[in-house]
Design a protein around this motif. Structure first.
Motif, PDB file in Angstrom:
ATOM      1  N   ARG A 283       0.851  -1.191   0.000  1.00  0.00           N
ATOM      2  CA  ARG A 283       0.000   0.000   0.000  1.00  0.00           C
ATOM      3  C   ARG A 283       0.884   1.238   0.000  1.00  0.00           C
ATOM      4  O   ARG A 283       2.027   1.195   0.439  1.00  0.00           O
ATOM      5  CB  ARG A 283      -0.955   0.002   1.194  1.00  0.00           C
TER       6      ARG A 283
ATOM      7  N   GLU B 113      11.547  -1.743   9.487  1.00  0.00           N
ATOM      8  CA  GLU B 113      10.574  -2.776   9.830  1.00  0.00           C
ATOM      9  C   GLU B 113       9.836  -2.240  11.056  1.00  0.00           C
ATOM     10  O   GLU B 113      10.462  -1.949  12.081  1.00  0.00           O
ATOM     11  CB  GLU B 113      11.300  -4.088  10.157  1.00  0.00           C
ATOM     12  N   THR B 114       8.528  -2.042  10.947  1.00  0.00           N
ATOM     13  CA  THR B 114       7.800  -1.374  12.023  1.00  0.00           C
ATOM     14  C   THR B 114       7.689  -2.247  13.271  1.00  0.00           C
ATOM     15  O   THR B 114       8.196  -1.907  14.309  1.00  0.00           O
ATOM     16  CB  THR B 114       6.400  -0.939  11.567  1.00  0.00           C
TER      17      THR B 114
ATOM     18  N   THR C 166       6.028  -7.879  11.002  1.00  0.00           N
ATOM     19  CA  THR C 166       4.680  -7.387  10.703  1.00  0.00           C
ATOM     20  C   THR C 166       4.626  -6.555   9.427  1.00  0.00           C
ATOM     21  O   THR C 166       3.906  -6.874   8.497  1.00  0.00           O
ATOM     22  CB  THR C 166       4.143  -6.543  11.883  1.00  0.00           C
ATOM     23  N   GLU C 167       5.369  -5.438   9.394  1.00  0.00           N
ATOM     24  CA  GLU C 167       5.302  -4.539   8.251  1.00  0.00           C
ATOM     25  C   GLU C 167       6.669  -3.951   7.950  1.00  0.00           C
ATOM     26  O   GLU C 167       7.423  -3.618   8.855  1.00  0.00           O
ATOM     27  CB  GLU C 167       4.302  -3.412   8.523  1.00  0.00           C
ATOM     28  N   TRP C 168       6.959  -3.825   6.681  1.00  0.00           N
ATOM     29  CA  TRP C 168       8.198  -3.232   6.199  1.00  0.00           C
ATOM     30  C   TRP C 168       7.818  -1.990   5.411  1.00  0.00           C
ATOM     31  O   TRP C 168       6.930  -2.042   4.558  1.00  0.00           O
ATOM     32  CB  TRP C 168       8.908  -4.255   5.317  1.00  0.00           C
ATOM     33  N   ARG C 169       8.451  -0.854   5.709  1.00  0.00           N
ATOM     34  CA  ARG C 169       8.141   0.404   5.033  1.00  0.00           C
ATOM     35  C   ARG C 169       9.388   0.950   4.353  1.00  0.00           C
ATOM     36  O   ARG C 169      10.493   0.808   4.872  1.00  0.00           O
ATOM     37  CB  ARG C 169       7.644   1.451   6.030  1.00  0.00           C
TER      38      ARG C 169
ATOM     39  N   ALA D 191       4.309   0.478   2.010  1.00  0.00           N
ATOM     40  CA  ALA D 191       4.334  -0.459   3.126  1.00  0.00           C
ATOM     41  C   ALA D 191       4.022  -1.841   2.577  1.00  0.00           C
ATOM     42  O   ALA D 191       3.148  -2.003   1.703  1.00  0.00           O
ATOM     43  CB  ALA D 191       3.310  -0.067   4.184  1.00  0.00           C
TER      44      ALA D 191
ATOM     45  N   SER E 134       3.116  -5.693   3.883  1.00  0.00           N
ATOM     46  CA  SER E 134       2.751  -6.553   5.003  1.00  0.00           C
ATOM     47  C   SER E 134       3.590  -7.813   4.945  1.00  0.00           C
ATOM     48  O   SER E 134       3.764  -8.422   3.880  1.00  0.00           O
ATOM     49  CB  SER E 134       1.263  -6.915   4.912  1.00  0.00           C
TER      50      SER E 134
ATOM     51  N   THR F 208       2.837 -10.355   6.982  1.00  0.00           N
ATOM     52  CA  THR F 208       1.945 -11.423   7.427  1.00  0.00           C
ATOM     53  C   THR F 208       0.873 -11.613   6.383  1.00  0.00           C
ATOM     54  O   THR F 208       0.547 -10.721   5.617  1.00  0.00           O
ATOM     55  CB  THR F 208       1.293 -11.054   8.778  1.00  0.00           C
ATOM     56  N   ARG F 209       0.304 -12.741   6.365  1.00  0.00           N
ATOM     57  CA  ARG F 209      -0.752 -13.012   5.360  1.00  0.00           C
ATOM     58  C   ARG F 209      -2.047 -13.320   6.018  1.00  0.00           C
ATOM     59  O   ARG F 209      -2.238 -13.732   7.044  1.00  0.00           O
ATOM     60  CB  ARG F 209      -0.346 -14.175   4.484  1.00  0.00           C
TER      61      ARG F 209
END
Length: 146
Positions: free
Chosen positions: A2, A74-75, A79-82, A141, A143, A145-146
């Motif tokens: 996103r 990595e937040t 979980t999330e990579w930006r 960003a 994700s 995780t799926r």
């Protein structure tokens, strides 16, 4: 994947202080890790170049000032990579801009604790502050995780 909002881009740039600067060395890319300072209120994105007499960075600047910069994080673990990608032009900071530039650098730049890592004596090192104009600044960003 996103797109990051403008506020999220500012958050990524404000809480990080190191990324990858990409310059052109002739027709070849020259990516290198760089510390940076960021002030989202202006916005102002600056870097302090430390260089010895045979600096490849300054050689690249003679060929053209176009540059790109990537900041990533990595937040939450797993979980999330930006990432934020900035493209623009490098320009040397003018004397009347130094206070704002050093304020931005002090806010979030990360530096090595010992400048001797460059292998150049400090007295032979020149420090120059550059702004990367933010012609384009995008963030994404991903994700984890799926």
């Amino acid at each position: 994947m996103r797109e990051l909002s403008a506020d999220e881009v500012t958050t990524v740039l404000s809480r990080n202080g190191i990324g990858v600067l990409a310059l052109l060395d002739g027709d070849q890319p020259y990516p290198l890790p760089m510390s940076f300072g960021y002030d989202g209120d202006r916005p102002l994105f600056v870097m302090q170049f430390g260089a010895g007499p045979d600096s490849r960075k300054f050689d690249c600047l003679e060929e053209g000032a176009k540059a790109g910069f990537t900041v990533y994080e990595e937040t939450e673990p797993g979980t999330e990579w930006r990432s934020v990608v900035i493209t623009g032009e490098l320009r040397e900071i003018r004397d009347e801009e130094t206070v704002d530039a050093y304020t931005a650098i002090a806010a979030n730049a990360e530096f090595a604790p010992d400048m001797a890592i460059w292998g150049v004596p400090l007295e032979d090192t020149s420090l120059t502050v550059f702004e990367l104009t933010m012609n384009e600044c995008t963030g994404r960003a991903f994700s984890m995780t799926r």
